[in-house]
Every structure is written in C-alpha cells, then in structure tokens.
Design an enzyme around this catalytic site. Structure first.
Site, PDB file in Angstrom:
ATOM      1  CD  GLU A 146      39.823  33.899  31.631  1.00 65.30           C
ATOM      2  OE1 GLU A 146      39.379  33.757  32.781  1.00 65.30           O
ATOM      3  OE2 GLU A 146      40.279  34.986  31.195  1.00 65.30           O
ATOM      4  CG  ASP A 198      35.887  35.790  32.655  1.00 62.73           C
ATOM      5  OD1 ASP A 198      36.365  35.006  33.485  1.00 62.73           O
ATOM      6  OD2 ASP A 198      35.101  36.698  32.968  1.00 62.73           O
TER       7      ASP A 198
END
Length: 227
Positions: free
Chosen positions: A121, A49
C-alpha cells in the site's frame, strides 16, 4: 538521492522510474528502521490504502455494470484486504527490498503478511505522489491483473457459506478449533478443524489462521455437496 541496487531492481519490477526516489525508500522503510532522519512507511500506507480502494471501486463498477452494492462489497473486500496486497507484494518480490530493524529481520519480517501488505500500500502511495493518480491506477490494474476478473469466485467467503448452510438446516453455527500449530514463530503453520452440530467435520492447514479456517470451511462444504 541515489537508489540502492535492491531499490533499482524493485523500481524495474514495478515498471515505474521515480523522479523522487526518496518516496520509494520511504515506502519500503518499516517503523523498526525509522529514525529522526528516516521516515517510515506508515503515512504512505494510509494514503495507499485509499488510492487502492478508489481504483478497485472503479474497476469493479466497470467490470460488472449490473452488480448491486451487496454483490460489489465482498468483491471489493477480497481485492483490497491485507492478504491480497501481500500476495501482490510477493509477486514483485517486495520483501527483498524492505528496510527492517534487526528484530524484524531476525523474526522473518520479509515474509510477514502484515508487513508485506502494508509496504505494498505504501508503494502505491509513493507512485501516486511521484506521478499522479493515472500512473498509480495503471500500476495497480497491471499488478492485480486477472484477480479483478476472477474475484467473484474468491469473494464468497466459505465460512459465511457454511454458516448459511447450517442455519438453513436448523443447526448451530459451525465451530472452529486449532488442532495443531507447528513451524518457527516467524513462519507458523496452523491446522484448523471445523465441525457442525450434526457431526460433520473437516480440517485444513495454512500459514494463516484465517486462511486455514476458510480452507477448512471450503473442504467441509465440498464434502457436504458430495454426500
């Protein structure tokens, strides 16, 4: 370690051959499948992320050198939010390679937006740890592709625009109501109605409540522009 056929196929779709294939295996392992000998992808998701955020921040600054922070923030959010990550995951058929426990498998986990977004992610982090930031950045920019060029149109949230339209005319904020829910639990479909205090309304259907609300707001805005 030796990768399974599914992971080799994913590796090919990513366009990156892992020198540490265990990172890719960890990136696609959901917590429902983890054990004392197999790590899940949650820590990689946390790292991925942040890598994605940095890449998108750089890309947006380079794409529009005159944009203000207020203009850049919604574009950034549109590119890194879970829906965007899940869309990219579907683009590379990441769901086919997910390692899921029986309960998640039975409930359609391979198609769940949250699981796909988290895994995307985690894959970014796996590439970053395997080959460094430059390679991870190249991967992200290639997979996100034209989304960066067209993000300005996507970044303007129709719900915000509709609320501003109502406030500008002295109306209360729009109200949203779920009219109908259909489909199985693992793949629900939502029909959402939005209404203004002046009686104008519109409906939209999507497999995400948030997207259905946005679509309903967009439909009502279009209706108001025609009137």
């Amino acid at each position: 370690m030796k990768l399974s056929a599914e992971l080799k196929a994913l590796e090919a779709r990513l366009g990156h051959k892992f020198t540490r294939p265990e990172l890719l295996l960890r990136a696609v392992t959901h917590s429902s499948m983890s054990s004392t000998t197999r790590e899940d992808n949650q820590r990689l998701e946390f790292l991925g992320d942040r890598v994605l955020g940095l890449v998108m921040s750089e890309a947006l600054l380079a794409h529009d050198r005159h944009a203000s922070e207020g203009q850049l923030a919604p574009r950034f959010n549109a590119l890194v939010r879970k829906e965007a990550c899940a869309d990219v995951a579907r683009q590379i058929d990441l769901g086919d390679a997910l390692k899921l426990g029986r309960s998640e498998m039975m409930s359609g986990g391979r198609r769940k937006q949250a699981l796909l977004g988290d895994a995307m992610e985690a894959v970014i982090a796996a590439v970053y740890k395997d080959a460094g930031f430059e390679v991870a950045r190249d991967l992200i920019l290639r997979l996100w592709g034209s989304r960066i060029d067209t993000v300005e149109a996507d970044a303007r949230d129709p719900k915000t625009s509709l609320q501003e339209w109502a406030q500008g005319r002295g109306l209360n904020p729009p109200t949203y109501e779920m009219v109908k829910r259909s489909g199985p639990d693992h793949a629900p479909v939502f029909t959402i109605a939005v209404q203004l205090g002046n009686g104008d309304s519109a409906e939209a259907t999507d497999n995400s409540k948030r997207k259905a609300e946005q679509a309903a707001a967009k439909a009502l805005l279009a209706q108001l522009e025609r009137s």
